[in-house]
Design an enzyme around this catalytic site. Structure first.
Site, PDB file in Angstrom:
ATOM      1  N   ARG A   1      -9.732   1.108   8.072  1.00  0.00           N
ATOM      2  CA  ARG A   1      -9.337  -0.263   8.350  1.00  0.00           C
ATOM      3  C   ARG A   1     -10.439  -1.044   9.026  1.00  0.00           C
ATOM      4  NH1 ARG A   1      -3.584   0.463   8.607  1.00  0.00           N
ATOM      5  NH2 ARG A   1      -2.610  -1.564   8.762  1.00  0.00           N
TER       6      ARG A   1
ATOM      7  N   ARG B   1      11.829  -5.683   4.815  1.00  0.00           N
ATOM      8  CA  ARG B   1      11.475  -4.264   4.660  1.00  0.00           C
ATOM      9  C   ARG B   1      12.414  -3.374   5.486  1.00  0.00           C
ATOM     10  NH1 ARG B   1       5.608  -2.130   5.495  1.00  0.00           N
ATOM     11  NH2 ARG B   1       5.726  -3.320   7.416  1.00  0.00           N
TER      12      ARG B   1
ATOM     13  N   ARG C   1      10.964  -1.921  11.168  1.00  0.00           N
ATOM     14  CA  ARG C   1       9.850  -1.564  12.031  1.00  0.00           C
ATOM     15  C   ARG C   1       9.670  -2.579  13.151  1.00  0.00           C
ATOM     16  NH1 ARG C   1       4.926   0.056   8.141  1.00  0.00           N
ATOM     17  NH2 ARG C   1       3.859  -1.268   9.629  1.00  0.00           N
TER      18      ARG C   1
ATOM     19  N   LYS D   1       0.837  -1.210   0.000  1.00  0.00           N
ATOM     20  CA  LYS D   1       0.000   0.000   0.000  1.00  0.00           C
ATOM     21  C   LYS D   1       0.870   1.257   0.000  1.00  0.00           C
ATOM     22  CE  LYS D   1      -2.077  -0.997   3.882  1.00  0.00           C
ATOM     23  NZ  LYS D   1      -1.375  -2.255   4.166  1.00  0.00           N
TER      24      LYS D   1
ATOM     25  N   ARG E   1      -0.999  -9.324  12.813  1.00  0.00           N
ATOM     26  CA  ARG E   1      -1.520  -8.264  11.934  1.00  0.00           C
ATOM     27  C   ARG E   1      -2.336  -8.869  10.795  1.00  0.00           C
ATOM     28  NH1 ARG E   1       3.864  -5.395  10.557  1.00  0.00           N
ATOM     29  NH2 ARG E   1       2.607  -4.051   9.201  1.00  0.00           N
TER      30      ARG E   1
END
Ligand code: AP5
Ligand code: MG
Length: 213
Positions: free
Chosen positions: A88, A127, A160, A13, A171
């Site tokens: 969300r 990431r 993160r 996203k 998640r």
């Protein structure tokens, strides 16, 4: 142009919203980035959000909706914006709709980026994120020019806290339970556009423009 990016954690996203924002010259608004900036700056909002984020849970709607509505009321949002990570939950989507209706406005498109859960787990481990400007990299798929340094603003890249494998699993569960129903919600409004999130990053903008224009 008002666009919403839907998709699981790690679907791309943020990567894609940044491309659309550049293309249409509209702000890229990520509620996750807003929370992370608040955590970094030690604000009250950041302290409240951190406990939920570290467990992979959603921050309560009462906190999230207010910061989002304040942000989209800013002057730079007059010509539109792209929302990344909001709404969300169905209640968040309903509040956004109600607020836009009051202004005689509406969401133009919701783009759902579809990526299987197993691909997501791999993406999260590689990431690297910039807390200063929100840019996102991947050590294998989207490497920065200089290791550990953001190409866009020169700040240090971080991993993160919520990218730990156990948190990513939480998640994903939260996504399937609370956020995936938004696909049907926007389908019902006739504004849902779906793209596969497994293609190459270099083709992502064209893939999205092909469904929008
Ligand atoms: P948020 O920051 O929104 O995280 P998320 O939705 O979990 O999504 P991510 O940012 O992890 O992934 P992404 O889809 O942006 O993918 P990316 O482009 O980075 O939210 C974090 C937390 O904040 C939530 O868990 C919640 O607690 C809270 N929160 C935020 N908004 C909220 C709300 N509205 N309500 C309640 N709570 C809220 O890509 C991932 C990786 O893959 C990158 O390394 C990237 O380089 C790579 N990549 C991207 N595309 C490709 C590709 N095509 N091929 C290969 N690699 C790719
Ligand atoms: Mg993101």
């Amino acid at each position: 142009m008002k666009i919403i990016m839907l998709g699981a954690p790690g679907a791309g996203k943020g990567t894609r919203a940044a491309m659309i924002a550049d293309y249409f010259n509209i702000p890229h608004i990520s509620t996750g980035d807003i929370f992370r900036a608040n955590i970094k700056n030690g604000t009250q909002l950041g302290m409240e959000a951190k406990g939920f984020m570290d467990q992979g849970l959603l921050v309560p709607d009462e906190l999230t909706v207010k910061i989002l509505l304040d942000r989209v009321a800013a002057d730079d949002c007059r010509e539109g914006y792209i929302l990344d990570g909001f709404p969300r939950t169905i209640p968040q989507a309903e509040v956004l709709d109600q607020e836009l209706v009051k202004m005689g406005d509406k969401v133009d498109y919701a783009i759902d980026v579809d990526v299987p859960d197993d691909v997501i787990i791999d993406r999260m481990s590689g990431r690297r994120a910039c807390l200063k400007c929100g840019a996102t990299f991947h050590i294998a798929h989207v490497p920065p020019k200089q290791e550990g340094i953001c190409d866009k603003c020169g700040a240090e890249l971080i991993q993160r806290a919520d990218d730990a494998p156990e948190t990513v699993k939480n998640r994903l569960t939260v996504y399937h339970e609370q956020t995936q129903p938004l696909i049907d919600f926007y389908q019902g409004k006739g504004i849902l556009k779906q793209v596969s999130g497994t293609g190459a990053v270099k083709d992502a903008l064209q893939d999205m423009l092909a469904v929008l224009i």
